[in-house]
Design a protein around this motif. Structure first.
Motif, mmCIF file in Angstrom:
data_model
loop_
_atom_site.group_PDB
_atom_site.id
_atom_site.type_symbol
_atom_site.label_atom_id
_atom_site.label_comp_id
_atom_site.label_asym_id
_atom_site.label_seq_id
_atom_site.Cartn_x
_atom_site.Cartn_y
_atom_site.Cartn_z
ATOM 1 N N ASP A 44 12.368 11.402 6.640
ATOM 2 C CA ASP A 44 12.926 12.753 6.516
ATOM 3 C C ASP A 44 12.099 13.757 7.316
ATOM 4 O OD1 ASP A 44 14.936 11.875 4.825
ATOM 5 O OD2 ASP A 44 13.904 12.521 2.982
ATOM 6 N N LYS A 45 10.777 13.675 7.174
ATOM 7 C CA LYS A 45 9.864 14.590 7.874
ATOM 8 C C LYS A 45 9.955 14.408 9.386
ATOM 9 C CE LYS A 45 5.377 13.659 8.135
ATOM 10 N NZ LYS A 45 5.119 13.596 9.554
ATOM 11 N N GLU A 46 9.914 13.174 9.844
ATOM 12 C CA GLU A 46 9.979 12.904 11.286
ATOM 13 C C GLU A 46 11.332 13.317 11.872
ATOM 14 O OE1 GLU A 46 7.543 11.731 13.488
ATOM 15 O OE2 GLU A 46 6.272 12.146 11.764
ATOM 16 N N PHE A 47 12.404 13.067 11.134
ATOM 17 C CA PHE A 47 13.743 13.435 11.595
ATOM 18 C C PHE A 47 13.799 14.941 11.847
ATOM 19 C CE2 PHE A 47 18.319 14.218 11.159
ATOM 20 C CZ PHE A 47 18.857 13.160 11.867
ATOM 21 N N GLU B 252 0.828 -1.209 0.000
ATOM 22 C CA GLU B 252 0.000 0.000 0.000
ATOM 23 C C GLU B 252 0.862 1.260 0.000
ATOM 24 O OE1 GLU B 252 -2.524 -0.404 3.412
ATOM 25 O OE2 GLU B 252 -3.459 -2.219 2.635
ATOM 26 N N SER B 253 2.157 1.123 0.316
ATOM 27 C CA SER B 253 3.092 2.250 0.357
ATOM 28 C C SER B 253 4.333 1.876 -0.440
ATOM 29 C CB SER B 253 3.475 2.575 1.800
ATOM 30 O OG SER B 253 2.336 2.876 2.566
ATOM 31 N N SER B 254 5.245 2.828 -0.588
ATOM 32 C CA SER B 254 6.476 2.573 -1.338
ATOM 33 C C SER B 254 7.696 2.919 -0.484
ATOM 34 C CB SER B 254 6.495 3.424 -2.607
ATOM 35 O OG SER B 254 6.649 4.793 -2.264
ATOM 36 N N PRO B 255 8.866 2.392 -0.855
ATOM 37 C CA PRO B 255 10.091 2.773 -0.145
ATOM 38 C C PRO B 255 10.350 4.280 -0.207
ATOM 39 C CG PRO B 255 10.477 0.804 -1.441
ATOM 40 C CD PRO B 255 9.111 1.320 -1.818
ATOM 41 N N GLU B 256 9.995 4.914 -1.312
ATOM 42 C CA GLU B 256 10.181 6.366 -1.436
ATOM 43 C C GLU B 256 9.297 7.111 -0.442
ATOM 44 O OE1 GLU B 256 9.418 4.360 -4.192
ATOM 45 O OE2 GLU B 256 11.541 4.157 -4.671
ATOM 46 N N GLU B 257 8.069 6.653 -0.292
ATOM 47 C CA GLU B 257 7.163 7.256 0.692
ATOM 48 C C GLU B 257 7.719 7.086 2.096
ATOM 49 O OE1 GLU B 257 2.649 6.500 2.364
ATOM 50 O OE2 GLU B 257 3.103 5.963 0.286
ATOM 51 N N ALA B 258 8.308 5.919 2.372
ATOM 52 C CA ALA B 258 8.916 5.655 3.684
ATOM 53 C C ALA B 258 10.064 6.619 3.937
ATOM 54 C CB ALA B 258 9.401 4.210 3.753
ATOM 55 N N ARG B 259 10.909 6.819 2.955
ATOM 56 C CA ARG B 259 12.048 7.733 3.114
ATOM 57 C C ARG B 259 11.579 9.168 3.354
ATOM 58 N NH1 ARG B 259 16.868 5.294 2.105
ATOM 59 N NH2 ARG B 259 16.765 3.304 1.030
ATOM 60 N N ARG B 260 10.533 9.581 2.656
ATOM 61 C CA ARG B 260 9.992 10.927 2.872
ATOM 62 C C ARG B 260 9.448 11.067 4.296
ATOM 63 N NH1 ARG B 260 8.048 10.181 -2.418
ATOM 64 N NH2 ARG B 260 5.970 9.650 -1.625
ATOM 65 N N TRP B 261 8.781 10.026 4.783
ATOM 66 C CA TRP B 261 8.239 10.058 6.145
ATOM 67 C C TRP B 261 9.381 10.170 7.162
ATOM 68 C CZ3 TRP B 261 8.380 7.147 10.666
ATOM 69 C CH2 TRP B 261 7.392 7.435 11.615
#
Length: 106
Positions: free
Chosen positions: A37-40, A26-35
């Motif tokens: 980045d945002k949380e960091f 339902e999600s992608s590795p790119e979406e995970a990396r963006r998340w």
């Protein structure tokens, strides 16, 4: 395939998450990396590398540390999202995020 993510804050403080391949698709590795980045950024994490280069593993460990164990106790949505995105970003079926020792094992 079943994905298993364990987040540990020390002895007897482990939080386990399991995801099917369908749940992760339902999600992608790119979406995970963006998340991550945002949380960091939102958690104001400090890079653990003095040179300043921040790898995805560093982001995952720092976000777990700065986010704190309470988010895994109370924040089911946040904790589940963290674990899902960890599985997606690292692409491994079994991942252990050891916050206390500050390392990730497979």
């Amino acid at each position: 395939m079943l994905y298993h993510v364990i987040v540990s804050f020390g002895k007897d403080k482990q939080y386990q998450f399991r995801f099917s391949q369908a749940e992760l698709s339902e999600s992608s590795p790119e979406e995970a990396r963006r998340w991550f980045d945002k949380e960091f950024s939102e958690l104001k994490c400090e890079p653990s590398n003095p040179v300043g280069k921040v790898l995805i593993i560093d982001k995952i460990l720092n976000i777990a540390r700065y986010g704190g164990e309470q988010r895994f106790i109370d924040g089911k949505m946040w904790a589940t999202q963290f674990a899902r995105y960890t599985a997606l970003a690292l692409g491994r079926d079994t991942i252990r995020v050891d916050v206390e020792a500050f390392n990730i094992g497979y």
